[in-house]
Design an enzyme around this catalytic site. Structure first.
Site, PDB file in Angstrom:
ATOM      1  N   HIS A 197      35.948  -4.010  -3.849  1.00  0.00           N
ATOM      2  CA  HIS A 197      36.629  -3.890  -5.143  1.00  0.00           C
ATOM      3  C   HIS A 197      38.128  -4.142  -4.998  1.00  0.00           C
ATOM      4  O   HIS A 197      38.810  -3.417  -4.264  1.00  0.00           O
ATOM      5  CB  HIS A 197      36.384  -2.476  -5.665  1.00  0.00           C
ATOM      6  N   ARG A 198      38.617  -5.180  -5.664  1.00  0.00           N
ATOM      7  CA  ARG A 198      40.029  -5.607  -5.562  1.00  0.00           C
ATOM      8  C   ARG A 198      40.393  -5.878  -4.093  1.00  0.00           C
ATOM      9  O   ARG A 198      41.517  -5.618  -3.664  1.00  0.00           O
ATOM     10  CB  ARG A 198      40.973  -4.559  -6.158  1.00  0.00           C
ATOM     11  N   GLU A 252      35.608  -8.626  -5.222  1.00  0.00           N
ATOM     12  CA  GLU A 252      35.824  -8.594  -6.675  1.00  0.00           C
ATOM     13  C   GLU A 252      37.323  -8.568  -6.892  1.00  0.00           C
ATOM     14  O   GLU A 252      38.055  -7.912  -6.144  1.00  0.00           O
ATOM     15  CB  GLU A 252      35.183  -7.325  -7.262  1.00  0.00           C
ATOM     16  N   ASP A 290      40.696  -9.498 -10.135  1.00  0.00           N
ATOM     17  CA  ASP A 290      41.049  -9.674 -11.551  1.00  0.00           C
ATOM     18  C   ASP A 290      42.083 -10.796 -11.683  1.00  0.00           C
ATOM     19  O   ASP A 290      42.954 -10.942 -10.819  1.00  0.00           O
ATOM     20  CB  ASP A 290      41.643  -8.366 -12.081  1.00  0.00           C
ATOM     21  N   HIS A 324      45.489  -6.747 -11.169  1.00  0.00           N
ATOM     22  CA  HIS A 324      44.628  -5.948 -12.051  1.00  0.00           C
ATOM     23  C   HIS A 324      45.254  -5.707 -13.416  1.00  0.00           C
ATOM     24  O   HIS A 324      44.668  -5.998 -14.454  1.00  0.00           O
ATOM     25  CB  HIS A 324      44.282  -4.612 -11.401  1.00  0.00           C
ATOM     26  N   GLU A 383      36.917 -11.282 -12.267  1.00  0.00           N
ATOM     27  CA  GLU A 383      36.914 -10.604 -13.568  1.00  0.00           C
ATOM     28  C   GLU A 383      38.028 -11.174 -14.442  1.00  0.00           C
ATOM     29  O   GLU A 383      39.207 -11.156 -14.063  1.00  0.00           O
ATOM     30  CB  GLU A 383      37.099  -9.084 -13.416  1.00  0.00           C
ATOM     31  N   LYS A 409      40.480 -10.729 -17.153  1.00  0.00           N
ATOM     32  CA  LYS A 409      41.115  -9.603 -17.835  1.00  0.00           C
ATOM     33  C   LYS A 409      41.737 -10.021 -19.163  1.00  0.00           C
ATOM     34  O   LYS A 409      42.173  -9.183 -19.930  1.00  0.00           O
ATOM     35  CB  LYS A 409      42.216  -9.000 -16.946  1.00  0.00           C
ATOM     36  N   ASP A 440      35.398   0.338  -3.090  1.00  0.00           N
ATOM     37  CA  ASP A 440      36.733   0.214  -2.498  1.00  0.00           C
ATOM     38  C   ASP A 440      36.642   0.100  -0.972  1.00  0.00           C
ATOM     39  O   ASP A 440      37.493  -0.514  -0.344  1.00  0.00           O
ATOM     40  CB  ASP A 440      37.586   1.442  -2.847  1.00  0.00           C
TER      41      ASP A 440
HETATM   42  O1  G3P Z   1      34.281  -5.280 -11.754  1.00  0.00           O
HETATM   43  C1  G3P Z   1      34.208  -3.958 -12.041  1.00  0.00           C
HETATM   44  C2  G3P Z   1      35.515  -3.260 -12.080  1.00  0.00           C
HETATM   45  O2  G3P Z   1      36.441  -3.966 -11.322  1.00  0.00           O
HETATM   46  C3  G3P Z   1      36.031  -3.071 -13.472  1.00  0.00           C
HETATM   47  O3  G3P Z   1      37.059  -2.141 -13.499  1.00  0.00           O
HETATM   48  O4  G3P Z   1      39.391  -1.513 -13.867  1.00  0.00           O
HETATM   49  O5  G3P Z   1      38.599  -1.941 -11.569  1.00  0.00           O
HETATM   50  O6  G3P Z   1      38.890  -3.816 -13.147  1.00  0.00           O
HETATM   51  P1  G3P Z   1      38.539  -2.383 -12.991  1.00  0.00           P
HETATM   52 CA    CA Z   2      38.034  -5.575 -11.875  1.00  0.00          CA
END
Ligand code: G3P
Ligand code: CA
Length: 243
Positions: A15-16, A42, A44, A57, A116, A118, A228
């Site tokens: 994640h990120r 993943e 943004d 993000h 993702e 945004k 994470d």
């Molecule tokens: O992809 C799922 C998750 O990343 C969405 O939440 O706020 O971390 O972008 P956020």
């Molecule tokens: Ca995300």
């Protein structure tokens, strides 16, 4: 190389990037995800005032850099002059907000990618960039926005799309015709997973922060977990496989 339309069991997405141990959405975090054994990453995407796609993000740079203000009102030069690492740890001083192209370059041939969206209006440019890198099979474009997903489906039927959800009802995903449904882990359920699977839709859940959440999601039969800490997620996966 693993492809979104043909996932082998449950994949681990960082994640990120590996945001547990490196500043989120930086090349350092994505390189760490790779070295820690994640199957994918993943992240943004936003667009700068002068039209460059960058990986960040928030809509503003305040939380994760030493600057302030909306990224959409800054030029690439201004964004690139920021320090995106020191806020996390001085060891990462000088880390930059990466371009989408830099992250795709790092991932190509090694990692699945979940981009993702945004913000709306960047769909065609994101697709163009994915095509430039010839990475369509390993890229998922995800969003909370139905409009953004419909736009990607229209422009690029070869790229898998995913609907993010905070309520866990997959009916929208079914009507949109996405390949992947992404409910938050808090609303993930057996019904949700079974309903998606009946329709041939993969389920990827987020954000996994504990081994217990990882184990429960894996037991429900999800195709992917976004965590994470990819090492923790991988350990949970191995332990569940050996049960
Ligand atoms: O992809 C799922 C998750 O990343 C969405 O939440 O706020 O971390 O972008 P956020
Ligand atoms: Ca995300």
């Amino acid at each position: 190389m693993v492809e979104w339309r043909n996932l082998p069991g449950t994949v681990v997405l960082a994640h990120r990037g590996a945001a547990h141990a490196a500043p989120e959405n930086t090349l350092a975090a994505f390189a760490l995800a790779l070295s820690e054994g994640a199957d994918g990453i993943e992240f943004d995407v936003h667009r700068t005032a002068d039209g460059h796609l960058v990986v960040l993000h928030d809509e503003v740079v305040d939380r994760t850099t030493n600057g302030f203000g909306p990224v959409s009102q800054m030029t690439l030069e201004q964004v690139r002059s920021l320090d995106a690492g020191s806020w996390f740890d001085p060891r990462f001083a000088g880390e930059k907000v990466p371009l989408l192209e830099e992250v795709l370059e790092l991932a190509r041939g090694h990692l699945l990618v979940d981009i993702e969206l945004k913000t709306s209006g960047i769909e065609a440019q994101v697709v163009e960039t994915v095509r430039k890198f010839r990475m369509a099979p390993s890229v998922l474009i995800s969003s909370f926005s139905r409009e953004a997903i419909s736009a990607v489906k229209e422009i690029a039927p070869e790229i898998a799309v995913g609907l993010l959800s905070l309520h866990g009802d997959p009916s929208e995903a079914l009507s949109l015709g996405v390949q992947v449904f992404l409910p938050s882990v808090g609303v993930l359920s057996k019904d949700c997973v079974e309903s998606c699977h009946r329709q041939g839709i993969s389920v990827v859940t987020w954000t996994i922060l504990t081994e217990q959440d990882a184990r429960e999601a894996i037991r429900l039969g999800v195709e992917g977990i976004i965590a994470d800490d990819p090492v923790m997620a991988r350990r949970a996966l191995e332990e569940e496989r050996n049960r």
